[in-house]
Structure formats: structure tokens, C-alpha cells
Design an enzyme around this catalytic site. Structure first.
Site, PDB file in Angstrom:
ATOM      1  N   CYS A 163     -20.204  -4.770  18.539  1.00 39.26           N
ATOM      2  CA  CYS A 163     -21.132  -5.112  17.343  1.00 39.26           C
ATOM      3  C   CYS A 163     -21.464  -6.797  17.432  1.00 39.26           C
ATOM      4  O   CYS A 163     -20.422  -7.352  17.560  1.00 39.26           O
ATOM      5  CB  CYS A 163     -20.441  -4.915  15.894  1.00 39.26           C
ATOM      6  SG  CYS A 163     -21.611  -5.366  14.477  1.00 39.26           S
ATOM      7  N   CYS A 432     -22.686 -10.633  -5.366  1.00 41.13           N
ATOM      8  CA  CYS A 432     -23.288 -10.110  -4.148  1.00 41.13           C
ATOM      9  C   CYS A 432     -24.483  -9.256  -4.266  1.00 41.13           C
ATOM     10  O   CYS A 432     -24.756  -8.399  -3.315  1.00 41.13           O
ATOM     11  CB  CYS A 432     -21.958  -9.477  -3.478  1.00 41.13           C
ATOM     12  SG  CYS A 432     -21.468  -8.388  -4.405  1.00 41.13           S
TER      13      CYS A 432
END
Ligand code: SAH
Length: 474
Positions: A163, A432
Site C-alpha cells: 500500500c 477527526c
């Protein structure tokens, strides 16, 4: 206009999930994987009264913001939503997303937001920034183990061993785990049948310490031929902790309750270093070391976390005498920086293991003016307030600063109400999720506070997520 029709769309905006938005004959269309500025031919997949969904059939004229994603699997993997958009444009998108939420959900006037909002703090290197990866393990058509990520909105595993948001060591570690599994006939866990052994591989890397942790989440107590796996893993440079976590439940939650260290230490150590030279908002030059165990919450982007915490600390405006609460404190990451600048810090966190870590992290750094409570912020804070208010001197009723850093669902109303009753001089809200942030700020400002500063920080490049730090005072 009907389903399956092909239409030409100019993508003029982007939605909260990174989808392109365009208009056709007065209807609004949402198109996955389209970038603001694109002109596309789109196939209608769903029609509602005033809006619809479509998919990209052909890009007629690519947006000037369109870039080639680093990851070849970008379009299939559900991890990154906006990797095909230039990073600077991603930052504009996030700035606009926070602003839009504050106006739409928070009910703040656009002029106020424009006067208090500062420019998003971006990343210098928007790839390879994550210190943590959790790879689900599945099987290919021949039953051979594969590691990867889930395709968007599914539980189908797309093999991805490297990734591009994670460290390069992930690929090496997965290679070792998968060949161990193949050579020893160890099967991957199958969600549908509940059979098989290996469910996930969790990897953490200390960016400062260069220490590596590997934790295999398994469906039994032990791994066959465990020593063979350990012998291969511990040769990898930096390997510090190898463990297994036992999760036998049929659940989406990755980790089970029990972790057993099979080699090395129970944790890795990492440092967060706040420097005063890099940014206009950092007032300090100080470092704190943390022990991080497999279960602990730890910010995934260490480079941006330094900027995030510097900002939170500068908004807190501490001089050394203040009483500060740090709600949703995790392993005490922010609390310990606050403690270096304050008289007394109280941390509150729901996960008992995290509070154990917070206490040992305080000791590790020689910090003695921080105390930690296990429990829900919306229970611990009101209980503390009630108890204090019965005392004759009650000098603890009004802290100088309250810092909150809740998960995406934001703060509980009971917690916000108590904060209002405690009347701290300043509230620093680290969020967040801009939608729940806006909802909570509306309550706090309704209770007499004013929004003084807002600054988004990009912790999650190539995804639609954005972190925001806000300062309120009365
Ligand atoms: N400030 C920390 C952690 C932030 S993540 C840091 O920067 O590392 C949010 C934390 O809130 C998590 O550790 C989570 O376990 C905790 N949490 C979730 N719900 C909570 C609640 N109701 N009360 C207290 N803590 C909670």
C-alpha cells in the site's frame, strides 16, 4: 431521462465522500471517481426526484487537477477516494469541506468562519505516511493465502501487499507471513464459514525509533510451527515485537481481547517531537516517548501528528499554572505535552489498557502532574463536577482549559453540558470528523463560547478524511 442513459457532465464540485458532482438538465448527479474539473460521459445508474447517481464511462476532457495515482489498484481498493486528484487540490477540497460543515451544520455565518479559519496544514510527503497497517488475510481461488484490502463497500479482498500510504517494510513482512502460511499449510480465516486461522496482520512502525511490531490476529490459541514464522520475522531489521492476538468471534472488529507476545517486547517505543522551527504555531521544542502496544490507539500519521499537537498546544495557551482536562486522551499523547506546560492535567479515556499505557508513559517521561481516569468522558466529568461542587472550597470546579479529541461520533451531549458548566477559559477541540465537530461547536457556542480559531490538518492524504483543531473562549 432514464436509467442507463448516457449523459455529458461537467464535474463542478465534490461531495463529502470524494464523489464528483455535476448537473444535467437541472438534476444533480453524483459520480464516483470523477474529479472536479472533469468533463465526462456518464452512465446513469440510479434516478431520484431531484438527483441521481452515475458512473464514469469516458473522460472527455480531464480536469487540470487530475493526476496519475501512484497505486495501480486505486480504482478498486476502498482505501483512497481522491488519489486521482492533485494533492494541492485535495487540500482545497478538505478546507472547503470543513468550512461547509461549519456553515451548514454548525449554523455559523460564512463571514465569521472566513475570519477565524486558517489555512489547512498539508503534508510534504503525501505518500508512505502511515505508521500502522492492518491487512485482512483471505484466500485466492485456489485457496492460497492472500493479503490485501477490502474493495469499496465489500469484504472482498483485493491483493495489495504494498500500500502506497504505508511503509515499504509492510510488503516484506507480508511476504514472510504468506510464505510461512503456504509452506506450513496454515489457512486463512473465512468470514462466511468461521473456519481457518489467520484473520489479519497488524503492523506498526515507529518512524523515530525505527522499531517494528507484527501482530497476527488468529482464530485459535496458537499457530502451528510458530517458531518457523518467528525465526523468519525476527531477521527483519528493526523487528522489536511479535505477538498473536486471539479473536474467535464472528465480527468486523479486528482485534480480540487477548494478546500474547511470542517474541521480543510487548510494545514498541516511539517519540513525538514538537519543534519550534518548522511552523508558525509551534511554541516549543520538546519530545515525549510512548510505549505502544498492539491494542493502543496511536495517531497513524506521525509527521502530521507533530503539527497537530503543536497547534493544539499553542491554542491551549499554557503558562505553567493551569489546570487542564484532556478528554478522550488515549495513551496520554496530548496530555503529556500539556502536562509539560501546565500545573495539572487530568486525562479521561474509555479503554482501560490505554490508561495503563498513559500512566506508564507519564512515568517513562518523568511526568508527575498528570492523572488519568478510566471511563466515559460523559460520565467521569459530570461525576467529578458533582463531587467537587459539594466541597466548601471547590477550587477544582473551573479548569483553565479543556481539550477534547473524540472519535468520529463526536462528544456526547452530557459531556458538552458539563463542559459548559465547568466554564473553562478556553476549549480546544481536536476533531477527526467535521460534521460532528460542527454539531458540537453549535452547542458550545450556544452555551456562551465563541469560535476564535479553526485550522484543518491533513492527517490522511488521498482519503476524504480531515482533522481539525479549533479554539473557543468566552
Ligand atoms: N487524544 C488521543 C486519542 C484520540 S482518539 C490521541 O491523540 O492519541 C479518541 C479516543 O477516545 C480513543 O482512544 C477512544 O478509545 C476514546 N473514547 C471513545 N469514546 C470515549 C468516551 N465516551 N469517553 C472517553 N473516551 C472515549
Amino acid at each position: 431521462m432514464k436509467k442507463n442513459d448516457s449523459i455529458e457532465l461537467k464535474i463542478e464540485d465534490m461531495g463529502v465522500d470524494g464523489e464528483g458532482i455535476g448537473k444535467y438538465e437541472g438534476m444533480t448527479f453524483f459520480v464516483k471517481d470523477a474529479v472536479i474539473g472533469d468533463t465526462i460521459r456518464a452512465g446513469i445508474t440510479k434516478l431520484k426526484k431531484n438527483y441521481g447517481y452515475a458512473r464514469v464511462q469516458e473522460i472527455l476532457e480531464p480536469s487540470p487537477y487530475r493526476v496519475k495515482p501512484e497505486c495501480p489498484l486505486y480504482a478498486r481498493c476502498g482505501g483512497c477516494q481522491i488519489q486521482a486528484m492533485d494533492y494541492r487540490q485535495q487540500l482545497c477540497y478538505k478546507q472547503k469541506k470543513v468550512r461547509g460543515n461549519l456553515i451548514r451544520i454548525g449554523g455559523f455565518a460564512p463571514e465569521l468562519i472566513d475570519s477565524v479559519m486558517e489555512e489547512i496544514v498539508g503534508m510534504e510527503q503525501p505518500y508512505r505516511y502511515r505508521n500502522k497497517a492492518q491487512f485482512p488475510i483471505g484466500a485466492d481461488r485456489d485457496g492460497m493465502p492472500v493479503a490485501g484490502f477490502y474493495a469499496a463497500r465489500t469484504h472482498n479482498i483485493i491483493p495489495v501487499e504494498d500500500c502506497k500510504l504505508g511503509v515499504t517494510q509492510n510488503e516484506q513482512i507480508l511476504g514472510v507471513v504468506l510464505s510461512y502460511m503456504r509452506e506450513n499449510g496454515v489457512r486463512s480465516y473465512d468470514e462466511t464459514t468461521g473456519r481457518g486461522l489467520v484473520r489479519h496482520v497488524l503492523i506498526r512502525y515507529g518512524f523515530t525509533s525505527k522499531e517494528l511490531m507484527v501482530c497476527l490476529v488468529i482464530n485459535r490459541e496458537t499457530l502451528p510451527q510458530e517458531k518457523k514464522l518467528v525465526d523468519a520475522l525476527c531477521k527483519i531489521e528493526g523487528m522489536t515485537s511479535i505477538s498473536v492476538n486471539i479473536n474467535r468471534k464472528n465480527t468486523n472488529v479486528i482485534l480480540g481481547e487477548e494478546t500474547r507476545t511470542v517474541w521480543g517486547s510487548d510494545y514498541i517505543t516511539d517519540q513525538i517531537h514538537l519543534r519550534d522551527c518548522d511552523h508558525d504555531f509551534a511554541l516549543t521544542d520538546t519530545a515525549i516517548a510512548y510505549h505502544i502496544s498492539p491494542q493502543s490507539f496511536y495517531q497513524v500519521n506521525p509527521v502530521q501528528t507533530e503539527k497537530l499537537y503543536s497547534l493544539a498546544l499553542s491554542y491551549a495557551g499554557l503558562t505553567g499554572r493551569e489546570t487542564v482536562w484532556d478528554l478522550y486522551c488515549g495513551i496520554g499523547t496530548i496530555s503529556l505535552f500539556l502536562a509539560q506546560k501546565a500545573g495539572k492535567v487530568y486525562g479521561v479515556e474509555i479503554v482501560p489498557q490505554a490508561i495503563e499505557d498513559a500512566r506508564s508513559n507519564a512515568a517513562l517521561n518523568g511526568i508527575t502532574n498528570a492523572s488519568f481516569f478510566v471511563g466515559k468522558a460523559e460520565e467521569v466529568l459530570p461525576e467529578f463536577y458533582e463531587k467537587e461542587s459539594r466541597k466548601p472550597d471547590a477550587d477544582m470546579l473551573h479548569p483553565d482549559v479543556i481539550v477534547v479529541d473524540p472519535p468520529r461520533k463526536g462528544c456526547d451531549e452530557k459531556c458538552l453540558e458539563t463542559m459548559l458548566r465547568m466554564k473553562p477559559e478556553r476549549i480546544v477541540y481536536v476533531s477527526c470528523d467535521p460534521a460532528t465537530l460542527a454539531r458540537d461547536l453549535k452547542i458550545l457556542c450556544g452555551g456562551g463560547y465563541e469560535l476564535r480559531k479553526v485550522r484543518p490538518v491533513d492527517q490522511f492524504g488521498h482519503t476524504t478524511h480531515v482533522e481539525t483543531v479549533c479554539l473557543l473562549s468566552n
